[in-house]
Design a protein around this motif. Structure first.
Motif, PDB file in Angstrom:
ATOM      1  N   SER A   1       0.815  -1.211   0.000  1.00 34.38           N
ATOM      2  CA  SER A   1       0.000   0.000   0.000  1.00 34.38           C
ATOM      3  C   SER A   1       0.847   1.258   0.000  1.00 34.38           C
ATOM      4  O   SER A   1       0.350   2.341  -0.314  1.00 34.38           O
ATOM      5  CB  SER A   1      -0.927   0.003   1.214  1.00 34.38           C
ATOM      6  OG  SER A   1      -0.170  -0.065   2.422  1.00 34.38           O
ATOM      7  N   GLN A   2       2.138   1.130   0.345  1.00 32.73           N
ATOM      8  CA  GLN A   2       3.026   2.290   0.367  1.00 32.73           C
ATOM      9  C   GLN A   2       3.681   2.549  -0.979  1.00 32.73           C
ATOM     10  O   GLN A   2       4.152   3.656  -1.229  1.00 32.73           O
ATOM     11  CB  GLN A   2       4.101   2.106   1.448  1.00 32.73           C
ATOM     12  CG  GLN A   2       3.559   2.134   2.870  1.00 32.73           C
ATOM     13  CD  GLN A   2       4.644   1.848   3.889  1.00 32.73           C
ATOM     14  OE1 GLN A   2       5.249   0.778   3.894  1.00 32.73           O
ATOM     15  NE2 GLN A   2       4.899   2.810   4.760  1.00 32.73           N
ATOM     16  N   TYR A   3       3.737   1.533  -1.858  1.00 27.53           N
ATOM     17  CA  TYR A   3       4.351   1.776  -3.160  1.00 27.53           C
ATOM     18  C   TYR A   3       3.411   1.536  -4.341  1.00 27.53           C
ATOM     19  O   TYR A   3       3.772   1.799  -5.489  1.00 27.53           O
ATOM     20  CB  TYR A   3       5.642   0.972  -3.329  1.00 27.53           C
ATOM     21  CG  TYR A   3       5.529  -0.539  -3.372  1.00 27.53           C
ATOM     22  CD1 TYR A   3       5.220  -1.219  -4.545  1.00 27.53           C
ATOM     23  CD2 TYR A   3       5.796  -1.307  -2.243  1.00 27.53           C
ATOM     24  CE1 TYR A   3       5.151  -2.601  -4.591  1.00 27.53           C
ATOM     25  CE2 TYR A   3       5.739  -2.687  -2.263  1.00 27.53           C
ATOM     26  CZ  TYR A   3       5.420  -3.337  -3.450  1.00 27.53           C
ATOM     27  OH  TYR A   3       5.367  -4.713  -3.487  1.00 27.53           O
ATOM     28  N   LEU A   4       2.184   1.067  -4.070  1.00 27.53           N
ATOM     29  CA  LEU A   4       1.218   0.864  -5.156  1.00 27.53           C
ATOM     30  C   LEU A   4      -0.096   1.562  -4.841  1.00 27.53           C
ATOM     31  O   LEU A   4      -0.570   1.532  -3.692  1.00 27.53           O
ATOM     32  CB  LEU A   4       0.937  -0.629  -5.361  1.00 27.53           C
ATOM     33  CG  LEU A   4       2.052  -1.520  -5.900  1.00 27.53           C
ATOM     34  CD1 LEU A   4       1.541  -2.949  -6.030  1.00 27.53           C
ATOM     35  CD2 LEU A   4       2.582  -1.016  -7.235  1.00 27.53           C
ATOM     36  N   ASN A   5      -0.693   2.179  -5.848  1.00 22.50           N
ATOM     37  CA  ASN A   5      -2.091   2.576  -5.802  1.00 22.50           C
ATOM     38  C   ASN A   5      -2.903   1.418  -6.362  1.00 22.50           C
ATOM     39  O   ASN A   5      -2.633   0.946  -7.465  1.00 22.50           O
ATOM     40  CB  ASN A   5      -2.327   3.822  -6.661  1.00 22.50           C
ATOM     41  CG  ASN A   5      -1.647   5.051  -6.099  1.00 22.50           C
ATOM     42  OD1 ASN A   5      -1.839   5.400  -4.935  1.00 22.50           O
ATOM     43  ND2 ASN A   5      -0.846   5.718  -6.923  1.00 22.50           N
ATOM     44  N   GLY A   6      -3.894   0.955  -5.604  1.00 24.48           N
ATOM     45  CA  GLY A   6      -4.674  -0.174  -6.069  1.00 24.48           C
ATOM     46  C   GLY A   6      -4.055  -1.490  -5.651  1.00 24.48           C
ATOM     47  O   GLY A   6      -3.283  -1.568  -4.694  1.00 24.48           O
TER      48      GLY A   6
ATOM     49  N   PRO B   1       0.628   1.824 -15.822  1.00 24.23           N
ATOM     50  CA  PRO B   1      -0.541   1.646 -14.953  1.00 24.23           C
ATOM     51  C   PRO B   1      -1.776   1.186 -15.736  1.00 24.23           C
ATOM     52  O   PRO B   1      -1.882   1.397 -16.939  1.00 24.23           O
ATOM     53  CB  PRO B   1      -0.738   3.053 -14.378  1.00 24.23           C
ATOM     54  CG  PRO B   1      -0.153   3.969 -15.393  1.00 24.23           C
ATOM     55  CD  PRO B   1       1.007   3.240 -15.984  1.00 24.23           C
TER      56      PRO B   1
ATOM     57  N   VAL C   1      -4.021  -0.923 -10.939  1.00 21.51           N
ATOM     58  CA  VAL C   1      -2.799  -0.635 -10.182  1.00 21.51           C
ATOM     59  C   VAL C   1      -1.959   0.429 -10.885  1.00 21.51           C
ATOM     60  O   VAL C   1      -1.968   0.542 -12.119  1.00 21.51           O
ATOM     61  CB  VAL C   1      -1.956  -1.930  -9.996  1.00 21.51           C
ATOM     62  CG1 VAL C   1      -1.344  -2.394 -11.300  1.00 21.51           C
ATOM     63  CG2 VAL C   1      -0.912  -1.770  -8.919  1.00 21.51           C
ATOM     64  N   SER C   2      -1.240   1.213 -10.080  1.00 21.45           N
ATOM     65  CA  SER C   2      -0.252   2.172 -10.581  1.00 21.45           C
ATOM     66  C   SER C   2       0.809   2.352  -9.498  1.00 21.45           C
ATOM     67  O   SER C   2       0.625   1.937  -8.348  1.00 21.45           O
ATOM     68  CB  SER C   2      -0.904   3.508 -10.941  1.00 21.45           C
ATOM     69  OG  SER C   2      -1.491   4.100  -9.797  1.00 21.45           O
TER      70      SER C   2
ATOM     71  N   LYS D   1       3.287   4.377  -6.853  1.00 22.78           N
ATOM     72  CA  LYS D   1       3.264   5.553  -5.989  1.00 22.78           C
ATOM     73  C   LYS D   1       4.632   6.200  -5.846  1.00 22.78           C
ATOM     74  O   LYS D   1       4.738   7.415  -5.690  1.00 22.78           O
ATOM     75  CB  LYS D   1       2.793   5.154  -4.580  1.00 22.78           C
ATOM     76  CG  LYS D   1       1.322   5.206  -4.328  1.00 22.78           C
ATOM     77  CD  LYS D   1       1.067   4.944  -2.838  1.00 22.78           C
ATOM     78  CE  LYS D   1      -0.422   4.975  -2.533  1.00 22.78           C
ATOM     79  NZ  LYS D   1      -0.669   4.731  -1.087  1.00 22.78           N
TER      80      LYS D   1
END
Length: 414
Positions: free
Chosen positions: A86-91, A118, A122-123, A125
């Motif tokens: 959750s700290q390096y990915l959106n989604g 992306p 997912v994308s 961060k």
């Protein structure tokens, strides 16, 4: 409960104990033609946050298997970072690849898979080193590939020089560069900044852990000679099979059996010949065909036959056909075998139609890979260099990439 000193040390340093270096894993035999790129044609994605990364590969079993992808964030040394997903990915990753199609009217059937990041699921961060992993439906890792994401917080300027070491004057190239930090607030750049230098996007020969030689105002200057030098190698050999039925200057003849067979003219040793420039794509390959409009799903697979005369330089060691087409792996498929009838080292490799660079390398008895004994080393050789600048401030949990630079030996100076 009272803990002894040994238990306390184990707890404090347990993240380091369980960190794992993320090496690239090469696929099983039925997965081929892995194309992995960012906005440029180079098959190593170097992207800014938000830019598109594209993965494409074929499964020649052609049974429409399900494949899933995961993204792993890594530190400078390619060990898994301490960041949570959750700290390096959106989604969310670990999604099924839904864009796939079977080949059209090809002698070798295959299923072609495509993934872009992306996407709606997912994308990214943060910046840094990443590994993309591909799993099958039973959650077995099929293959993985590295890529990097960066921000332009610093400016990197580089040049390629001829070695000043007389012993390697005609063989090596030296990368010299500087990092301008004027727009970035770096507290202690000498300790917090790290660099990695790659020749032709090849991680196996990358140079790490080079501190700045000195600082000049806002610039970190790296004007080394030996510490940032690479063997020049030689221009890669190449062939083009975009037209299935047409021999070329490097393809002697073509036969059709279950699939097409392309026989290359026997290659020569070049280490003792004068350097000759001819354009290459630095080991890479491009899928293309004249027999259809969509090369990804209409290009044929053919057998390429390679031949190299046996010579004493090879000794009894293993010889391989080497190129980006299989991520520079030394596998059973691209290992050459000695033919007693004609005195040739030979290999037969199934490859998708396209333009390919390759060369011959030797795996010595001690396990070291000799990249340039067959082709030679020349300081004139055109090579591309990528400079990655990493930064970790005190208290940060990961190594970010704050800038990149590039240099090419096409313009080399003394």
């Amino acid at each position: 409960m009272r803990l002894n000193l040994k238990q306390i040390v184990l707890i404090l340093f347990s993240p380091a104990l369980f960190s794992q270096v993320q090496e690239e894993v090469n696929p099983p035999e039925h997965i081929k033609s892995i194309v992995f790129k960012g906005p440029t044609e180079d098959q190593f994605p170097v992207v800014q946050i938000g830019e598109t990364i594209t993965l494409e590969f074929d499964d020649i079993l052609a049974n429409e298997q399900d494949y899933y992808y995961k993204i792993i964030h890594c530190d400078y040394d390619w060990t898994t970072s301490q960041l949570l997903k959750s700290q390096y990915l959106n989604g969310v990753d670990n999604q099924r690849i839904i864009d796939y199609e079977n080949s059209y009217t090809t002698l070798q059937p295959y299923s072609n898979y495509r993934l872009t990041i992306p996407n709606e699921n997912v994308s990214l961060k943060v910046t840094g080193n990443f590994v993309l992993e591909i799993y099958n439906s039973t959650y077995e890792l099929q293959f993985s590939r590295r890529f990097v994401a960066y921000k332009n917080n610093v400016q990197v300027g580089g040049v390629v020089k001829r070695s000043r070491d007389f012993k390697y004057l005609n063989e090596k190239q030296v990368v010299q560069f500087s990092i301008n930090t004027n727009n970035a607030r770096l507290v202690n750049p000498k300790k917090e900044v790290k660099v990695a230098i790659l020749q032709n996007y090849l991680w196996q020969t990358a140079i790490y852990d080079i501190p700045p030689q000195f600082t000049l105002g806002n610039e970190l200057v790296y004007k080394y000679d030996q510490e940032t030098s690479f063997y020049g190698g030689n221009e890669f050999l190449n062939f083009d099979t975009k037209d299935l039925r047409a021999p070329t200057s490097v393809i002697s003849h073509i036969e059709l059996e279950d699939i097409y067979h392309h026989y290359l003219f026997n290659d020569r040793y070049r280490f003792d010949r004068p350097y000759t420039y001819f354009p290459d794509i630095n080991g890479d390959f491009v899928i293309r065909t004249l027999q259809g409009s969509d090369a990804s799903r209409e290009a044929e697979y053919t057998y390429l036959h390679f031949g190299l005369p046996y010579a004493e330089e090879l000794a009894l060691d293993e010889v391989y056909v080497y190129g980006k087409y299989n991520n520079y792996a030394l596998s059973a498929e691209n290992r050459m075998a000695y033919n007693e009838e004609n005195g040739m080292m030979e290999a037969k490799i199934k490859l998708k139609q396209g333009f390919y660079n390759y060369k011959y390398v030797i795996k010595r008895e001690d396990g070291l890979v000799d990249l340039n004994t067959v082709s030679g080393n020349f300081h004139f050789t055109e090579n591309n260099y990528l400079i990655l600048v990493y930064y970790r401030d005190f208290g940060d949990l990961y190594d970010s990439i704050i800038g990149i630079g590039s240099a090419n030996s096409r313009i080399i100076s003394n």
